[in-house]
Scaffold this motif. Structure first.
Motif, short mmCIF file in Angstrom:
data_model
loop_
_atom_site.label_atom_id
_atom_site.label_comp_id
_atom_site.label_asym_id
_atom_site.label_seq_id
_atom_site.Cartn_x
_atom_site.Cartn_y
_atom_site.Cartn_z
N PHE A 289 0.86 -1.18 0.00
CA PHE A 289 0.00 0.00 0.00
C PHE A 289 0.90 1.24 0.00
O PHE A 289 1.79 1.36 0.85
N ALA A 290 0.67 2.14 -0.94
CA ALA A 290 1.45 3.37 -1.02
C ALA A 290 0.53 4.58 -1.14
O ALA A 290 -0.49 4.52 -1.85
N TYR A 291 0.87 5.65 -0.45
CA TYR A 291 0.09 6.89 -0.49
C TYR A 291 -1.42 6.61 -0.30
O TYR A 291 -2.26 7.22 -0.96
N THR A 292 -1.75 5.70 0.58
CA THR A 292 -3.14 5.29 0.79
C THR A 292 -3.65 5.77 2.14
O THR A 292 -2.97 5.63 3.16
N TYR A 293 -4.87 6.31 2.13
CA TYR A 293 -5.53 6.73 3.37
C TYR A 293 -6.18 5.52 4.01
O TYR A 293 -6.93 4.78 3.35
N MET A 294 -5.91 5.31 5.30
CA MET A 294 -6.48 4.17 6.03
C MET A 294 -7.27 4.67 7.22
O MET A 294 -6.73 5.32 8.11
N ASP A 295 -8.56 4.35 7.23
CA ASP A 295 -9.43 4.74 8.33
C ASP A 295 -9.07 3.93 9.58
O ASP A 295 -8.30 2.96 9.53
N LYS A 296 -9.69 4.27 10.70
CA LYS A 296 -9.37 3.64 11.98
C LYS A 296 -9.77 2.18 12.05
O LYS A 296 -9.42 1.48 13.01
N PHE A 316 5.68 -10.78 1.63
CA PHE A 316 6.19 -9.42 1.44
C PHE A 316 5.00 -8.47 1.60
O PHE A 316 4.19 -8.30 0.69
N TYR A 317 4.88 -7.87 2.78
CA TYR A 317 3.81 -6.94 3.09
C TYR A 317 4.43 -5.59 3.45
O TYR A 317 5.22 -5.50 4.39
N GLY A 318 4.07 -4.55 2.70
CA GLY A 318 4.68 -3.26 2.96
C GLY A 318 3.74 -2.10 2.78
O GLY A 318 2.69 -2.21 2.13
N GLN A 319 4.10 -0.97 3.38
CA GLN A 319 3.39 0.28 3.14
C GLN A 319 4.39 1.42 3.01
O GLN A 319 5.49 1.36 3.55
N TYR A 320 3.95 2.43 2.26
CA TYR A 320 4.84 3.55 1.96
C TYR A 320 4.04 4.85 1.98
O TYR A 320 3.10 5.03 1.22
N LYS A 321 4.42 5.73 2.90
CA LYS A 321 3.82 7.06 3.01
C LYS A 321 2.29 7.03 2.99
O LYS A 321 1.65 7.79 2.25
N ALA A 327 -3.10 4.03 9.63
CA ALA A 327 -1.87 3.84 8.88
C ALA A 327 -0.61 3.81 9.74
O ALA A 327 0.49 3.61 9.21
N GLU A 328 -0.75 3.98 11.05
CA GLU A 328 0.43 4.02 11.92
C GLU A 328 1.19 2.69 11.86
O GLU A 328 0.62 1.63 12.08
N PHE A 329 2.48 2.80 11.57
CA PHE A 329 3.28 1.59 11.36
C PHE A 329 3.87 1.02 12.64
O PHE A 329 4.23 -0.17 12.69
N GLU A 330 3.94 1.80 13.69
CA GLU A 330 4.65 1.39 14.91
C GLU A 330 4.14 0.08 15.50
O GLU A 330 4.91 -0.71 16.06
N ARG A 331 2.83 -0.19 15.38
CA ARG A 331 2.26 -1.39 16.01
C ARG A 331 2.01 -2.52 15.01
O ARG A 331 1.37 -3.51 15.32
N ARG A 332 2.53 -2.38 13.81
CA ARG A 332 2.38 -3.43 12.81
C ARG A 332 3.18 -4.67 13.22
O ARG A 332 4.14 -4.60 13.98
N LEU A 339 8.38 0.66 3.75
CA LEU A 339 9.27 0.67 2.61
C LEU A 339 10.02 2.00 2.45
O LEU A 339 9.49 3.07 2.77
N THR A 340 11.23 1.90 1.94
CA THR A 340 11.97 3.09 1.54
C THR A 340 11.49 3.51 0.15
O THR A 340 10.78 2.76 -0.54
N THR A 341 11.89 4.67 -0.27
CA THR A 341 11.51 5.15 -1.60
C THR A 341 12.00 4.19 -2.68
O THR A 341 11.27 3.87 -3.63
N GLU A 342 13.20 3.69 -2.52
CA GLU A 342 13.76 2.77 -3.50
C GLU A 342 12.99 1.45 -3.52
O GLU A 342 12.74 0.88 -4.59
#
Length: 362
Positions: A289-296, A316-321, A327-332, A339-342
């Motif tokens: 998921f990239a540049y995606t809005y995620m509700d609560k 391979f599960y990732g999210q970017y910006k 969307a908070e990644f800390e508790r994933r 993901l990094t930009t690259e």
């Protein structure tokens, strides 16, 4: 070609059962297995439909489907499709007028280059209500594969401004055999623009092939985007309707050699219940998921390993910006990635699906 197709049809008619593969069973649905075997055989031939993508956009035939006969060539979508040559080698554009078309539709494997254009996704609706446990003509359950309201088995398919709906009711949590597919895409190089997909469990069967979904609305409860396609979802709205735990995706990549996966770019996830971003249906499941809005509604952990800890080492599960309260990644889970930009770059454009080769430019 005709002989092979006839044998395939016989194989489908003789299928003894269609067991769903995601209810804890290791058996593959007989009908799906037969179809995939046929596709593999066909792909081994030097046939133009299965070589490097060479799409065709200039129409050679235009047909109209209308609720009122005097305004169109056909009254049902399936009759319009049946009028196309069995082995079709040029672009056929079928315009579908406003109205609800209650029918189950299937496009056969040899009928390539079909375009369906609706009067608007809120105006042109194709709907049915089959479920996996419903008995089919053979006296056996349909299974998830055959429950689809609309099934595409041919390459170079395009749909614009149409709603595909499975009207089966939302099943209670844990119910068996209630998979109800709105659309199944079992072919390469398909594009869906401005379409809507409504269902509950297993709404969109993104089965096999390279696919592009742009400005689409997809609604469901459990695994409502699932399969082993290589697909890009751009600017789509994904809406959950569950009352308890559900999952947005169930991607089925089975090997690190498979170039499949789902990428969601600039999308929006909303709805009800508690939603996992994905469940690891395949051992090497891949979703970004990239540049995606995620509700609560998104669960803090984000992902589920399908009860198999070994998959945590291979998915391979990732999210970017991404943004929003979900969307908070800390508790994933520790085995997902920020993901990094690259790392995100290969998933961000139509190059992910080789779309520059086969996608329409307008």
């Amino acid at each position: 070609m005709v002989v092979k197709l006839f044998l395939f049809i016989l194989l489908l008619d003789g299928a003894s059962s269609a067991l769903d593969t995601r209810n804890g069973s290791n058996e593959i649905a007989v009908v799906e297995k037969a179809y995939l075997k046929w596709v593999k055989q066909m792909a081994s031939f030097k046939h133009s439909l299965f070589q490097k993508p060479e799409n065709k956009f200039k129409p050679c035939l235009k047909l109209r489907v209308r609720k009122k006969p005097r305004f169109g060539d056909f009254r049902t979508v399936q009759k319009a499709i049946k009028s196309v040559p069995a082995v079709n080698l040029c672009r056929v554009v079928i315009s579908i007028g406003a109205g609800t078309f209650r029918e189950k539709v299937e496009i056969p494997p040899t009928m390539a280059y079909i375009t369906l254009v609706g009067a608007g996704a809120d105006k042109t609706i194709i709907e049915w209500d089959d479920t996996a446990d419903r008995m089919g003509p053979s006296g056996h359950p349909l299974g998830t594969f055959a429950s689809a309201t609309f099934a595409v088995n041919s390459p170079y398919f395009i749909a614009k401004n149409i709603t595909f709906k499975n009207k089966a009711p939302l099943p209670p949590s844990g119910a068996l055999g209630k998979q109800a597919v709105a659309l199944r895409i079992s072919a390469d190089t398909a594009a869906f623009i401005g379409c809507k997909f409504f269902g509950a469990q297993d709404t969109l069967y993104d089965h096999i092939g390279r696919h592009y979904f742009k400005d689409c609305y997809i609604e469901g409860s459990v695994d409502f985007i699932f399969g082993n396609g290589l697909s890009l979802y751009k600017d789509c709205h994904l809406n959950a309707i569950g009352s308890s735990y559900g999952a947005l995706t169930a991607q089925r990549r089975q090997s690190m050699l498979e170039e499949t996966g789902f990428s969601f770019v600039n999308c929006k996830v909303t709805g009800s219940g508690a939603l996992y971003l994905g469940r690891a249906w395949g051992t090497f499941s891949r979703v970004v998921f990239a540049y995606t809005y995620m509700d609560k509604i998104i669960t803090p952990k984000g992902w589920y390993d399908w009860g198999d800890k070994n998959r945590e080492m291979t998915v391979f599960y990732g999210q970017y910006k991404c943004s929003g309260p979900g969307a908070e990644f800390e508790r994933r889970v520790s085995w997902s990635r920020e993901l990094t930009t690259e790392e995100a770059k290969p998933f961000m454009s139509v190059d992910f699906i080789d779309g520059h080769v086969w996608l329409p430019t307008s």
